[in-house]
Design a protein around this motif. Structure first.
Motif, PDB file in Angstrom:
ATOM      1  N   ASN A 317       0.855  -1.187   0.000  1.00  0.00           N
ATOM      2  CA  ASN A 317       0.000   0.000   0.000  1.00  0.00           C
ATOM      3  C   ASN A 317       0.892   1.238   0.000  1.00  0.00           C
ATOM      4  O   ASN A 317       1.050   1.930   1.009  1.00  0.00           O
ATOM      5  CB  ASN A 317      -0.913  -0.029   1.226  1.00  0.00           C
ATOM      6  CG  ASN A 317      -1.915   1.106   1.225  1.00  0.00           C
ATOM      7  OD1 ASN A 317      -2.071   1.808   0.231  1.00  0.00           O
ATOM      8  ND2 ASN A 317      -2.592   1.300   2.338  1.00  0.00           N
ATOM      9  N   SER A 318       1.483   1.523  -1.158  1.00  0.00           N
ATOM     10  CA  SER A 318       2.513   2.557  -1.264  1.00  0.00           C
ATOM     11  C   SER A 318       2.097   3.936  -0.776  1.00  0.00           C
ATOM     12  O   SER A 318       2.899   4.626  -0.138  1.00  0.00           O
ATOM     13  CB  SER A 318       3.011   2.637  -2.708  1.00  0.00           C
ATOM     14  OG  SER A 318       3.653   1.435  -3.057  1.00  0.00           O
ATOM     15  N   PRO A 319       0.864   4.417  -1.076  1.00  0.00           N
ATOM     16  CA  PRO A 319       0.517   5.761  -0.602  1.00  0.00           C
ATOM     17  C   PRO A 319       0.664   5.930   0.911  1.00  0.00           C
ATOM     18  O   PRO A 319       0.963   7.025   1.388  1.00  0.00           O
ATOM     19  CB  PRO A 319      -0.942   5.914  -1.038  1.00  0.00           C
ATOM     20  CG  PRO A 319      -1.062   5.036  -2.234  1.00  0.00           C
ATOM     21  CD  PRO A 319      -0.201   3.848  -1.917  1.00  0.00           C
ATOM     22  N   LYS A 320       0.475   4.870   1.633  1.00  0.00           N
ATOM     23  CA  LYS A 320       0.584   4.931   3.089  1.00  0.00           C
ATOM     24  C   LYS A 320       2.022   4.727   3.571  1.00  0.00           C
ATOM     25  O   LYS A 320       2.415   5.258   4.608  1.00  0.00           O
ATOM     26  CB  LYS A 320      -0.327   3.865   3.718  1.00  0.00           C
ATOM     27  CG  LYS A 320      -0.308   3.829   5.236  1.00  0.00           C
ATOM     28  CD  LYS A 320      -1.263   2.788   5.771  1.00  0.00           C
ATOM     29  CE  LYS A 320      -1.231   2.730   7.299  1.00  0.00           C
ATOM     30  NZ  LYS A 320      -2.158   1.702   7.841  1.00  0.00           N
ATOM     31  N   ASN A 325      10.971   9.287  -2.550  1.00  0.00           N
ATOM     32  CA  ASN A 325      12.225   8.745  -3.088  1.00  0.00           C
ATOM     33  C   ASN A 325      12.192   7.215  -3.145  1.00  0.00           C
ATOM     34  O   ASN A 325      13.187   6.571  -3.441  1.00  0.00           O
ATOM     35  CB  ASN A 325      13.426   9.214  -2.265  1.00  0.00           C
ATOM     36  CG  ASN A 325      13.452   8.612  -0.863  1.00  0.00           C
ATOM     37  OD1 ASN A 325      12.442   8.098  -0.378  1.00  0.00           O
ATOM     38  ND2 ASN A 325      14.596   8.685  -0.219  1.00  0.00           N
ATOM     39  N   LEU A 326      11.012   6.626  -2.842  1.00  0.00           N
ATOM     40  CA  LEU A 326      10.734   5.183  -2.863  1.00  0.00           C
ATOM     41  C   LEU A 326      11.279   4.438  -1.649  1.00  0.00           C
ATOM     42  O   LEU A 326      11.347   3.209  -1.645  1.00  0.00           O
ATOM     43  CB  LEU A 326      11.233   4.528  -4.155  1.00  0.00           C
ATOM     44  CG  LEU A 326      10.530   5.013  -5.432  1.00  0.00           C
ATOM     45  CD1 LEU A 326      11.078   4.294  -6.660  1.00  0.00           C
ATOM     46  CD2 LEU A 326       9.027   4.808  -5.332  1.00  0.00           C
ATOM     47  N   SER A 327      11.636   5.171  -0.598  1.00  0.00           N
ATOM     48  CA  SER A 327      12.040   4.518   0.650  1.00  0.00           C
ATOM     49  C   SER A 327      10.850   4.411   1.591  1.00  0.00           C
ATOM     50  O   SER A 327       9.877   5.162   1.475  1.00  0.00           O
ATOM     51  CB  SER A 327      13.159   5.303   1.333  1.00  0.00           C
ATOM     52  OG  SER A 327      12.677   6.552   1.804  1.00  0.00           O
ATOM     53  N   LEU A 328      10.924   3.455   2.510  1.00  0.00           N
ATOM     54  CA  LEU A 328       9.875   3.296   3.509  1.00  0.00           C
ATOM     55  C   LEU A 328       9.886   4.468   4.487  1.00  0.00           C
ATOM     56  O   LEU A 328      10.949   4.884   4.944  1.00  0.00           O
ATOM     57  CB  LEU A 328      10.071   1.996   4.290  1.00  0.00           C
ATOM     58  CG  LEU A 328       9.513   0.707   3.709  1.00  0.00           C
ATOM     59  CD1 LEU A 328       9.853  -0.466   4.633  1.00  0.00           C
ATOM     60  CD2 LEU A 328       8.007   0.785   3.498  1.00  0.00           C
ATOM     61  N   LYS A 329       8.721   4.978   4.811  1.00  0.00           N
ATOM     62  CA  LYS A 329       8.628   6.089   5.756  1.00  0.00           C
ATOM     63  C   LYS A 329       9.171   5.702   7.126  1.00  0.00           C
ATOM     64  O   LYS A 329       9.855   6.492   7.781  1.00  0.00           O
ATOM     65  CB  LYS A 329       7.172   6.541   5.881  1.00  0.00           C
ATOM     66  CG  LYS A 329       6.624   7.190   4.610  1.00  0.00           C
ATOM     67  CD  LYS A 329       5.154   7.558   4.763  1.00  0.00           C
ATOM     68  CE  LYS A 329       4.636   8.207   3.489  1.00  0.00           C
ATOM     69  NZ  LYS A 329       3.195   8.527   3.564  1.00  0.00           N
ATOM     70  N   VAL A 334      15.324   1.228   3.585  1.00  0.00           N
ATOM     71  CA  VAL A 334      14.730   0.175   2.761  1.00  0.00           C
ATOM     72  C   VAL A 334      13.910   0.829   1.654  1.00  0.00           C
ATOM     73  O   VAL A 334      13.011   1.633   1.917  1.00  0.00           O
ATOM     74  CB  VAL A 334      13.832  -0.764   3.599  1.00  0.00           C
ATOM     75  CG1 VAL A 334      13.143  -1.790   2.698  1.00  0.00           C
ATOM     76  CG2 VAL A 334      14.668  -1.473   4.660  1.00  0.00           C
ATOM     77  N   PHE A 335      14.230   0.482   0.409  1.00  0.00           N
ATOM     78  CA  PHE A 335      13.524   1.006  -0.765  1.00  0.00           C
ATOM     79  C   PHE A 335      12.733  -0.123  -1.420  1.00  0.00           C
ATOM     80  O   PHE A 335      13.128  -1.287  -1.364  1.00  0.00           O
ATOM     81  CB  PHE A 335      14.517   1.562  -1.792  1.00  0.00           C
ATOM     82  CG  PHE A 335      15.272   2.783  -1.342  1.00  0.00           C
ATOM     83  CD1 PHE A 335      14.940   4.037  -1.832  1.00  0.00           C
ATOM     84  CD2 PHE A 335      16.319   2.680  -0.431  1.00  0.00           C
ATOM     85  CE1 PHE A 335      15.637   5.167  -1.426  1.00  0.00           C
ATOM     86  CE2 PHE A 335      17.025   3.805  -0.016  1.00  0.00           C
ATOM     87  CZ  PHE A 335      16.682   5.048  -0.516  1.00  0.00           C
ATOM     88  N   PHE A 336      11.622   0.248  -2.055  1.00  0.00           N
ATOM     89  CA  PHE A 336      10.847  -0.716  -2.834  1.00  0.00           C
ATOM     90  C   PHE A 336      10.818  -0.262  -4.286  1.00  0.00           C
ATOM     91  O   PHE A 336      10.749   0.930  -4.584  1.00  0.00           O
ATOM     92  CB  PHE A 336       9.422  -0.843  -2.300  1.00  0.00           C
ATOM     93  CG  PHE A 336       9.310  -1.739  -1.099  1.00  0.00           C
ATOM     94  CD1 PHE A 336       8.948  -3.072  -1.238  1.00  0.00           C
ATOM     95  CD2 PHE A 336       9.591  -1.259   0.176  1.00  0.00           C
ATOM     96  CE1 PHE A 336       8.861  -3.900  -0.144  1.00  0.00           C
ATOM     97  CE2 PHE A 336       9.505  -2.084   1.279  1.00  0.00           C
ATOM     98  CZ  PHE A 336       9.139  -3.417   1.124  1.00  0.00           C
ATOM     99  N   ALA A 337      10.862  -1.243  -5.194  1.00  0.00           N
ATOM    100  CA  ALA A 337      10.842  -0.927  -6.625  1.00  0.00           C
ATOM    101  C   ALA A 337      10.136  -2.040  -7.374  1.00  0.00           C
ATOM    102  O   ALA A 337       9.979  -3.158  -6.868  1.00  0.00           O
ATOM    103  CB  ALA A 337      12.269  -0.752  -7.152  1.00  0.00           C
ATOM    104  N   GLY A 338       9.721  -1.725  -8.606  1.00  0.00           N
ATOM    105  CA  GLY A 338       9.038  -2.710  -9.434  1.00  0.00           C
ATOM    106  C   GLY A 338       7.574  -2.832  -9.070  1.00  0.00           C
ATOM    107  O   GLY A 338       7.011  -1.990  -8.369  1.00  0.00           O
ATOM    108  N   GLN A 339       6.933  -3.906  -9.543  1.00  0.00           N
ATOM    109  CA  GLN A 339       5.502  -4.057  -9.330  1.00  0.00           C
ATOM    110  C   GLN A 339       5.147  -4.182  -7.861  1.00  0.00           C
ATOM    111  O   GLN A 339       4.035  -3.863  -7.461  1.00  0.00           O
ATOM    112  CB  GLN A 339       4.974  -5.252 -10.134  1.00  0.00           C
ATOM    113  CG  GLN A 339       4.942  -4.956 -11.614  1.00  0.00           C
ATOM    114  CD  GLN A 339       4.147  -5.973 -12.413  1.00  0.00           C
ATOM    115  OE1 GLN A 339       4.609  -6.438 -13.427  1.00  0.00           O
ATOM    116  NE2 GLN A 339       2.959  -6.302 -11.974  1.00  0.00           N
ATOM    117  N   LEU A 340       6.083  -4.628  -7.042  1.00  0.00           N
ATOM    118  CA  LEU A 340       5.829  -4.699  -5.607  1.00  0.00           C
ATOM    119  C   LEU A 340       5.568  -3.314  -5.023  1.00  0.00           C
ATOM    120  O   LEU A 340       4.876  -3.175  -4.018  1.00  0.00           O
ATOM    121  CB  LEU A 340       7.028  -5.360  -4.912  1.00  0.00           C
ATOM    122  CG  LEU A 340       6.862  -5.777  -3.456  1.00  0.00           C
ATOM    123  CD1 LEU A 340       5.739  -6.793  -3.294  1.00  0.00           C
ATOM    124  CD2 LEU A 340       8.168  -6.356  -2.912  1.00  0.00           C
TER     125      LEU A 340
END
Length: 432
Positions: A317-320, A325-329, A334-340
């Motif tokens: 649930n990326s918006p949350k 910059n694609l890192s976890l709040k 920790v960064f997430f990328a791709g369809q995940l």
């Protein structure tokens, strides 16, 4: 020298590793092949294309073409391979999938800054910088660890998305804004149907052609809230009229009466440029969606920015959860990328890997992250998946509907898209 761990050698993971290496960062790339494959994979190569071999349109004045041109500006390893593996496909960029993935595999394996670790990742390192790019079929122990890290309610394993249309393509001589019983103001756009319109729509819906599901896409259970609209409709002619198309609490301003049925559209983004068809999760083929859903009064000329899909797809649930910059709040190393991470599509996944790699390198090197503006396709896409106003989040692919409009209204769609593309590339010319 600092090292970054990248989990997953798909499109996103390879792009991320490549961007890190270009900046002098050592990379440990963890990939489960050849020890394990998902049911979708057929080879041991990295960046395997598991479905279509098309990377969509090449034209700069298309959303897919603009996305790829922006990626080229960053030195995309996937597009370098795609150009070498291209096959004839009209206006699209299609590739020989074996040549494509082999070229990327060789590029990554021969990079002295990248160490390949062939093992099944079961956890996210507790220290150091990590990019998680394990794809839409992430499962097992790692999926459980991601659930624990993000909160169990924030990891989905099945993508049931409704179609999305542009607001300015809706016919407001028919559609009207209102909420049921006047609660909530003008939160919804309503497309009213009389009995004859509903009957015609219903008959086409239940007889429309569905898209075949592969074995790895089949859900174990589909709860009522994710039931495909065409399956729900087959339970009886009034099933959807008493369900997602219920007209109660609404009055058609053209007649002064309650309609026979109503299709409601809910705002998809903060700008109000996109609306989704509420309750219209579907497994119909894309041309069938265009044909049948355009029968809905007010949507005859609707411009579909995303068609409905139903398939296996692990995503957070990326918006949350995710910073821009694609890192976890809650865990910025920790960064997430791709369809995940909540993007949809081959090149969208690769693009997110590029940005995650650049920003992971920035974190290691003590530099400012790159945050692309929303006038760019990559910037708009990543802004969407990080938009806290998005409710009931579903993955999104590149489309012009997520870009802010031009200052000057351009009615011709082709000219408008060309102008939107040029605006983005002008920014790249001056800033990248």
């Amino acid at each position: 020298m600092d090292k970054v761990t990248v989990i997953g050698a798909g499109l996103a993971g390879c792009e991320a590793a490549h961007q890190l290496s270009r900046r002098g960062i050592k990379v440990e790339l963890i990939e489960m092949k050849p020890k394990k494959r998902t049911p979708a994979h057929k080879s041991d190569n990295f960046a395997e294309l598991v479905c279509s071999n098309s990377l969509k349109a090449s034209r700069i004045d298309s959303a897919a073409g603009l996305l790829k041109e922006e990626m080229r500006r960053f030195g995309s390893v996937c597009l370098e391979a795609a150009d070498a593996a291209a096959v004839a496909a009209g206006g699209a960029l299609a590739v020989d999938r074996d040549i494509f993935s082999s070229a990327i595999t060789e590029k990554i394996k021969s990079d002295p800054n990248i160490t390949i670790k062939s093992e099944i990742a079961e956890d996210i390192p507790s220290d150091g910088v990590t990019i998680v790019a394990t794809g839409p079929l992430t499962d097992g122990t790692l999926a459980q660890r991601i659930s624990e890290l993000t909160g169990e309610e924030n990891l989905s394993f099945f993508d049931a998305a409704a179609p999305i249309v542009t607001a300015d393509s809706i016919d407001f001589s028919i559609a009207f804004t209102a909420s049921r019983y006047g609660k909530g103001g003008d939160d919804y756009i309503n497309c009213p149907m009389n009995k004859e319109e509903y009957t015609a729509f219903y008959n086409e819906l239940i007889n429309a052609e569905g898209a075949p599901l592969k074995d790895f896409d089949r859900p174990v259970n589909v709860y009522e809230g994710c039931m495909p609209i065409e399956i729900l409709a087959k339970r009886g002619e009034d099933s959807i009229r008493f369900g997602p198309l219920k007209p109660v609490g609404l009055t058609d301003p053209r007649t002064g009466h309650r309609p026979w049925a109503v299709v409601q559209l809910r705002r998809e983004n903060a700008e109000g440029s996109l609306y989704n068809l509420v309750g219209f999760q579907t497994n119909l083929k894309f041309p069938e969606q265009k044909r049948v859903f355009s029968m809905i009064p007010g949507l005859k000329n609707a411009e579909f920015m995303r068609y409905g899909v139903m398939h296996r797809n692990s995503f957070i649930n990326s918006p949350k959860l995710i910073n821009k910059n694609l890192s976890l709040k809650d865990r910025p190393q920790v960064f997430f990328a791709g369809q995940l991470s909540g993007v949809e599509g081959y090149m969208e996944s690769a693009a997110s890997g590029i940005i995650a790699g650049i920003n992971a390198a920035a974190l290691v090197l003590g530099k400012e992250p790159i945050l692309l503006p929303k006038i760019s396709m990559i910037g708009a896409l990543l802004s969407y998946i990080c938009d806290e106003t998005v409710k009931d989040f579903q993955p999104m692919g590149a489309n012009f509907g997520i870009l802010p409009p031009m200052d000057i209204k351009i009615r011709d769609k082709k000219e408008r898209y060309a102008a939107l593309s040029q605006r983005s590339l002008d920014w790249f010319d001056n800033n990248i």
